[in-house]
Design a protein around this motif. Structure first.
Motif, PDB file in Angstrom:
ATOM      1  N   GLY A  32       0.813  -1.214   0.000  1.00 59.72           N
ATOM      2  CA  GLY A  32       0.000   0.000   0.000  1.00 59.72           C
ATOM      3  C   GLY A  32       0.846   1.264   0.000  1.00 59.72           C
ATOM      4  O   GLY A  32       0.487   2.252  -0.645  1.00 59.72           O
ATOM      5  N   LEU A  33       1.957   1.253   0.728  1.00 61.08           N
ATOM      6  CA  LEU A  33       2.843   2.420   0.719  1.00 61.08           C
ATOM      7  C   LEU A  33       3.401   2.671  -0.675  1.00 61.08           C
ATOM      8  O   LEU A  33       3.432   3.814  -1.151  1.00 61.08           O
ATOM      9  N   ALA A  34       3.835   1.611  -1.325  1.00 63.01           N
ATOM     10  CA  ALA A  34       4.390   1.765  -2.678  1.00 63.01           C
ATOM     11  C   ALA A  34       3.315   2.235  -3.656  1.00 63.01           C
ATOM     12  O   ALA A  34       3.553   3.135  -4.473  1.00 63.01           O
ATOM     13  N   THR A  35       2.142   1.652  -3.563  1.00 61.27           N
ATOM     14  CA  THR A  35       1.048   2.051  -4.448  1.00 61.27           C
ATOM     15  C   THR A  35       0.623   3.487  -4.182  1.00 61.27           C
ATOM     16  O   THR A  35       0.372   4.255  -5.110  1.00 61.27           O
ATOM     17  N   GLY A  40      -0.454   8.529  -5.555  1.00 59.79           N
ATOM     18  CA  GLY A  40      -0.529   9.829  -4.887  1.00 59.79           C
ATOM     19  C   GLY A  40       0.423  10.843  -5.486  1.00 59.79           C
ATOM     20  O   GLY A  40       0.095  12.019  -5.622  1.00 59.79           O
ATOM     21  N   GLY A  41       1.616  10.377  -5.847  1.00 62.00           N
ATOM     22  CA  GLY A  41       2.589  11.280  -6.461  1.00 62.00           C
ATOM     23  C   GLY A  41       2.124  11.780  -7.812  1.00 62.00           C
ATOM     24  O   GLY A  41       2.204  12.981  -8.110  1.00 62.00           O
ATOM     25  N   PHE A  42       1.636  10.875  -8.651  1.00 58.87           N
ATOM     26  CA  PHE A  42       1.151  11.287  -9.970  1.00 58.87           C
ATOM     27  C   PHE A  42      -0.042  12.226  -9.861  1.00 58.87           C
ATOM     28  O   PHE A  42      -0.134  13.227 -10.577  1.00 58.87           O
ATOM     29  N   THR A  43      -0.951  11.925  -8.942  1.00 55.26           N
ATOM     30  CA  THR A  43      -2.131  12.767  -8.784  1.00 55.26           C
ATOM     31  C   THR A  43      -1.751  14.145  -8.263  1.00 55.26           C
ATOM     32  O   THR A  43      -2.264  15.160  -8.749  1.00 55.26           O
ATOM     33  N   ALA A  44      -0.859  14.199  -7.287  1.00 56.32           N
ATOM     34  CA  ALA A  44      -0.471  15.485  -6.716  1.00 56.32           C
ATOM     35  C   ALA A  44       0.272  16.345  -7.739  1.00 56.32           C
ATOM     36  O   ALA A  44       0.057  17.558  -7.817  1.00 56.32           O
ATOM     37  N   ILE A  45       1.117  15.725  -8.531  1.00 55.46           N
ATOM     38  CA  ILE A  45       1.829  16.485  -9.569  1.00 55.46           C
ATOM     39  C   ILE A  45       0.852  16.959 -10.636  1.00 55.46           C
ATOM     40  O   ILE A  45       0.964  18.078 -11.141  1.00 55.46           O
ATOM     41  N   ARG A  46      -0.128  16.127 -10.959  1.00 54.03           N
ATOM     42  CA  ARG A  46      -1.132  16.524 -11.949  1.00 54.03           C
ATOM     43  C   ARG A  46      -1.948  17.724 -11.460  1.00 54.03           C
ATOM     44  O   ARG A  46      -2.332  18.580 -12.248  1.00 54.03           O
ATOM     45  N   TYR A  47      -2.212  17.783 -10.150  1.00 53.46           N
ATOM     46  CA  TYR A  47      -2.941  18.915  -9.589  1.00 53.46           C
ATOM     47  C   TYR A  47      -2.062  20.151  -9.426  1.00 53.46           C
ATOM     48  O   TYR A  47      -2.548  21.203  -9.034  1.00 53.46           O
ATOM     49  N   GLY A  66      -1.739   2.334   2.543  1.00 58.65           N
ATOM     50  CA  GLY A  66      -1.046   1.308   3.309  1.00 58.65           C
ATOM     51  C   GLY A  66      -1.936   0.701   4.375  1.00 58.65           C
ATOM     52  O   GLY A  66      -1.961  -0.517   4.560  1.00 58.65           O
ATOM     53  N   GLY A  67      -2.674   1.530   5.076  1.00 58.00           N
ATOM     54  CA  GLY A  67      -3.588   1.021   6.097  1.00 58.00           C
ATOM     55  C   GLY A  67      -4.700   0.177   5.511  1.00 58.00           C
ATOM     56  O   GLY A  67      -5.074  -0.861   6.062  1.00 58.00           O
ATOM     57  N   THR A  68      -5.223   0.606   4.360  1.00 56.61           N
ATOM     58  CA  THR A  68      -6.301  -0.136   3.717  1.00 56.61           C
ATOM     59  C   THR A  68      -5.805  -1.489   3.217  1.00 56.61           C
ATOM     60  O   THR A  68      -6.416  -2.529   3.510  1.00 56.61           O
ATOM     61  N   PHE A  69      -4.709  -1.482   2.469  1.00 61.52           N
ATOM     62  CA  PHE A  69      -4.163  -2.745   1.964  1.00 61.52           C
ATOM     63  C   PHE A  69      -3.777  -3.660   3.129  1.00 61.52           C
ATOM     64  O   PHE A  69      -4.023  -4.863   3.094  1.00 61.52           O
ATOM     65  N   GLY A  70      -3.150  -3.087   4.148  1.00 61.30           N
ATOM     66  CA  GLY A  70      -2.726  -3.885   5.289  1.00 61.30           C
ATOM     67  C   GLY A  70      -3.888  -4.525   6.022  1.00 61.30           C
ATOM     68  O   GLY A  70      -3.812  -5.690   6.428  1.00 61.30           O
ATOM     69  N   THR A  71      -4.964  -3.776   6.176  1.00 60.02           N
ATOM     70  CA  THR A  71      -6.136  -4.309   6.860  1.00 60.02           C
ATOM     71  C   THR A  71      -6.733  -5.480   6.090  1.00 60.02           C
ATOM     72  O   THR A  71      -7.047  -6.518   6.678  1.00 60.02           O
TER      73      THR A  71
END
Length: 81
Positions: A32-35, A40-47, A66-71
């Motif tokens: 989840g962290l990697a994803t 998140g990086g692509f979206t933030a740069i796009r904005y 990360g929390g979602t995938f981990g859960t």
């Protein structure tokens, strides 16, 4: 030649169910962290975010995914026990 003792003396045990759930959570959290870093990086740069806003937003998305995938991985590992 001496006889080998039979029984559970030399049998190894696998991880407990709680250990499997923890390992599942950590694996899911890592994925989840990697994803989150990628999406998140692509979206933030796009904005158009830069600097501190970029780092804050990407960090938040990383922790959320990360929390979602981990859960979900922990739940799946718990079901398999």
């Amino acid at each position: 030649m001496p006889a080998m003792p039979s029984g559970s003396l030399y049998q190894s045990q696998g991880p407990s169910c709680w250990d499997r759930v923890k390992i599942g959570f950590m694996m899911g959290f890592s994925v989840g962290l990697a994803t989150g870093a990628l999406f998140g990086g692509f979206t933030a740069i796009r904005y158009g975010l830069r600097g501190r806003e970029l780092v804050g937003n990407v960090g938040k998305v990383m922790l959320q995914s990360g929390g979602t995938f981990g859960t979900f991985m922990a739940i799946g590992s718990g079901i398999r026990c």
